[in-house]
Scaffold this motif. Structure first.
Motif, PDB file in Angstrom:
ATOM      1  N   ALA A 153       0.826  -1.207   0.000  1.00 28.61           N
ATOM      2  CA  ALA A 153       0.000   0.000   0.000  1.00 28.61           C
ATOM      3  C   ALA A 153       0.863   1.261   0.000  1.00 28.61           C
ATOM      4  CB  ALA A 153      -0.931  -0.006   1.216  1.00 28.61           C
ATOM      5  N   THR A 156       2.514   1.706  -3.423  1.00 27.27           N
ATOM      6  CA  THR A 156       1.534   2.064  -4.450  1.00 27.27           C
ATOM      7  C   THR A 156       1.103   3.517  -4.316  1.00 27.27           C
ATOM      8  OG1 THR A 156       0.735  -0.228  -4.357  1.00 27.27           O
ATOM      9  CG2 THR A 156      -0.610   1.351  -5.529  1.00 27.27           C
ATOM     10  N   VAL A 157       0.901   3.979  -3.091  1.00 23.51           N
ATOM     11  CA  VAL A 157       0.525   5.381  -2.882  1.00 23.51           C
ATOM     12  C   VAL A 157       1.653   6.318  -3.333  1.00 23.51           C
ATOM     13  CG1 VAL A 157       0.021   7.107  -1.123  1.00 23.51           C
ATOM     14  CG2 VAL A 157      -1.111   4.891  -1.041  1.00 23.51           C
ATOM     15  N   SER A 210      -4.194   1.328  -4.623  1.00 25.36           N
ATOM     16  CA  SER A 210      -3.724   1.742  -3.293  1.00 25.36           C
ATOM     17  C   SER A 210      -4.880   1.825  -2.302  1.00 25.36           C
ATOM     18  CB  SER A 210      -3.017   3.088  -3.395  1.00 25.36           C
ATOM     19  OG  SER A 210      -3.909   4.087  -3.838  1.00 25.36           O
TER      20      SER A 210
END
Length: 294
Positions: A153, A156-157, A210
């Motif tokens: 996460a 991805t962010v 995300s």
């Protein structure tokens, strides 16, 4: 949880595929350029200017009917992050040159920053996709899965933020290049191409991946805490029942032992132990009292 992980993995794969496609393509911006028509010759008789040159004196121009926009050709061009290509008016081929060389000197730093951000965007997408694949394979261990999910996460962010910055900076550089770029390249009119749309579609899929990954992580943590709280509560209740049973059995054992000791002491002293109240027959007791009174 597995379905959410598959959804995040699919969105991350789409984001990665769209990002690579947009990065290597040259259709971020498309349009037309206005260039002077070439001189007519024996090989080119259309889309050219006939200056009416005297064959005996090539330097002598007789007349030209071309005026206004009739003197210009409109050729197609398309530009990517790396390369800009325009149509060759002399044949059916294309002429390509580096967009970095076309950008004004004041915008080269921002263009390089945009390129680096775009590369980092793709690299972080690859890292996030790899972590999601590892999490999907090792889904039996909940703790390791949560750690991998959290890292996926985060990556991805970060990749989504870098991608957004890269796209915005490239747009600004291109708009400045349209005004301050080389005269032989400046577009007559232009618009965003399919690569630009694919790049923003990649950003959208990245943000969706995300958000889904963060949602999966949060839901798993909440469920895990709830199950742990329920388990601890049931464990406390079970321990309380066991403690109550232990103290009850211990108390009954102590009472029975005290009665046995008291009974043995009464027998040794010659006294009869008192009978319990519920074992006395009050009718017999009254009869015996009557006989004694008589």
């Amino acid at each position: 949880m597995r379905s959410r992980t598959l959804l995040s993995l699919s969105l991350n794969f789409l984001a990665l595929f769209f990002a690579i496609t947009a990065f290597v393509s040259t259709y971020w911006c498309v349009g037309t350029q206005r260039v002077p028509k070439p001189k007519c010759s024996k090989l080119r008789t259309h889309q050219c200017i006939d200056y009416g040159v005297n064959e005996t004196d090539p330097n002598k121009v007789v007349y030209s009917w071309e005026t206004g926009d009739d003197r210009f050709l409109f050729r197609q061009f398309h530009t990517g992050i790396w390369i800009s290509c325009e149509e060759n008016i002399h044949d059916e081929s294309e002429r390509c040159r580096s967009f970095i060389d076309l950008a004004p000197p004041s915008e080269k730093g921002m263009l390089w920053l945009s390129l680096v951000s775009e590369l980092l965007y793709i690299i972080l997408l690859v890292v996030g996709f790899s972590l999601m694949c590892i999490e999907l394979i090792h889904s039996s261990n909940v703790i390791d899965g949560l750690k991998l999910n959290a890292f996926a996460a985060v990556f991805t962010v970060l990749s989504g933020l870098l991608g957004m910055v890269a796209h915005v900076m490239y747009t600004q550089v291109f708009q400045v290049t349209v005004s301050l770029g080389p005269p032989d390249w400046r577009p007559y009119n232009w618009d965003y191409g399919w690569s630009f749309c694919v790049a923003w579609a990649s950003f959208t899929c990245c943000m969706g991946a995300s958000v889904t990954t963060l949602n999966t992580y949060t839901k798993t943590v909440i469920e895990f805490r709830h199950k742990r709280k329920t388990f601890e509560q049931s464990l406390r209740e079970e321990q309380a029942r066991e403690a109550y049973g232990y103290f009850r059995d211990h108390s009954l054992h102590s009472i029975s032992k005290s009665l046995d000791v008291y009974s043995s002491q009464s027998l040794k002293s010659g006294r009869r132990p008192p009978l319990p109240a519920d074992s006395l027959d009050f009718a017999d007791f009254s009869a015996s009292l009557g006989e004694e009174q008589c």
